[in-house]
Design a protein around this motif. Structure first.
Motif, short mmCIF file in Angstrom:
data_model
loop_
_atom_site.label_atom_id
_atom_site.label_comp_id
_atom_site.label_asym_id
_atom_site.label_seq_id
_atom_site.Cartn_x
_atom_site.Cartn_y
_atom_site.Cartn_z
N HIS A 46 1.45 -1.26 0.05
CA HIS A 46 0.34 -0.17 -0.26
C HIS A 46 0.58 1.65 0.19
O HIS A 46 0.70 2.01 -1.36
CB HIS A 46 -0.81 -0.03 1.38
CG HIS A 46 -1.50 1.27 1.33
ND1 HIS A 46 -1.60 2.74 1.93
CD2 HIS A 46 -2.82 1.44 1.30
CE1 HIS A 46 -2.65 3.25 1.85
NE2 HIS A 46 -2.86 2.96 1.35
N TRP A 47 1.66 1.04 0.90
CA TRP A 47 2.65 2.09 1.04
C TRP A 47 3.71 2.62 -0.11
O TRP A 47 4.53 3.45 -0.38
CB TRP A 47 3.60 2.49 1.99
CG TRP A 47 4.77 0.78 2.24
CD1 TRP A 47 3.65 -0.11 3.48
CD2 TRP A 47 5.31 1.32 1.42
NE1 TRP A 47 5.28 -0.76 2.66
CE2 TRP A 47 5.93 -0.90 2.13
CE3 TRP A 47 6.63 1.31 0.96
CZ2 TRP A 47 7.17 -1.32 1.58
CZ3 TRP A 47 7.98 0.39 0.74
CH2 TRP A 47 8.12 -0.47 0.77
N ASP A 59 2.76 -4.53 3.05
CA ASP A 59 2.25 -4.14 3.66
C ASP A 59 3.01 -4.06 5.76
O ASP A 59 3.44 -4.99 5.78
CB ASP A 59 0.82 -4.31 4.01
CG ASP A 59 0.72 -3.89 2.34
OD1 ASP A 59 0.38 -2.31 2.54
OD2 ASP A 59 -0.39 -4.50 1.69
N GLU A 71 -3.42 -1.03 7.08
CA GLU A 71 -2.65 -1.69 5.18
C GLU A 71 -3.71 -2.04 4.24
O GLU A 71 -3.45 -2.02 3.11
CB GLU A 71 -1.36 -0.93 5.61
CG GLU A 71 -1.54 0.51 5.64
CD GLU A 71 0.47 0.44 5.81
OE1 GLU A 71 0.69 -0.06 5.34
OE2 GLU A 71 0.78 2.08 6.33
N GLU A 126 -7.12 -2.54 3.05
CA GLU A 126 -7.81 -1.41 2.26
C GLU A 126 -7.00 -2.02 0.90
O GLU A 126 -7.81 -1.74 0.03
CB GLU A 126 -6.92 -0.43 3.16
CG GLU A 126 -7.46 0.58 1.70
CD GLU A 126 -7.12 2.10 2.78
OE1 GLU A 126 -6.92 2.97 1.26
OE2 GLU A 126 -6.17 2.19 3.55
N TYR A 127 -5.65 -2.02 0.57
CA TYR A 127 -4.17 -1.56 -0.52
C TYR A 127 -5.29 -3.71 -1.28
O TYR A 127 -5.64 -3.43 -2.00
CB TYR A 127 -3.50 -2.06 -0.09
CG TYR A 127 -2.29 -1.90 -1.40
CD1 TYR A 127 -2.85 -1.66 -2.57
CD2 TYR A 127 -1.38 -3.35 -1.54
CE1 TYR A 127 -2.51 -1.52 -3.65
CE2 TYR A 127 -0.50 -2.91 -2.50
CZ TYR A 127 -0.93 -2.24 -4.18
OH TYR A 127 -0.48 -1.96 -5.06
#
Length: 120
Positions: free
Chosen positions: A13-14, A48, A53, A56-57
């Motif tokens: 995600h990041w 993640d 995270e 969500e991703y």
């Protein structure tokens, strides 16, 4: 998954490059499946930082995943993944076809060249 070609998708995600690559890969996946391709599967391997995270991703992804926090470290080591996004294709026999297929996947929007074996 038995008998299919697998693509392990290491992503997070990041990661900005991952966030750009994932929608393209998702479209490619859904288009290939819609065209009747049932001989492959993509499996998300999360890098993640936490389960929130990850949840969500993964919600943006149409393929299967490994549960968060289970085997990603072992797979990362097994395949020598040093950066993300990384897409590794594996044949039905378990042999690695391409340890870095993300670039080839990006250049093949229809999946015509899947599983993106490297040129000799």
């Amino acid at each position: 998954i038995a008998g299919k070609t697998i693509a392990l998708y290491f992503s997070a995600h990041w990661c900005p490059p991952c966030r750009r690559f994932t929608p393209m890969l998702a479209k490619l996946y859904t288009d290939m499946k819609a065209a009747g391709r049932d001989d492959f599967e993509i499996i998300f391997v999360s890098w993640d930082n936490d389960e929130e995270e990850f949840d969500e991703y993964y919600g943006e992804q149409p393929w299967v995943t490994l549960p968060y926090g289970t085997v990603q470290d072992g797979l990362t080591q097994k395949f020598g993944v040093e950066g993300i996004p990384n897409l590794i294709t594996i044949g039905p026999d378990g042999g690695v076809i391409n340890k870095d297929a993300a670039g080839m996947a990006s250049a093949d929007p229809t999946g015509a060249n899947f599983p993106w074996a490297p040129e000799p």
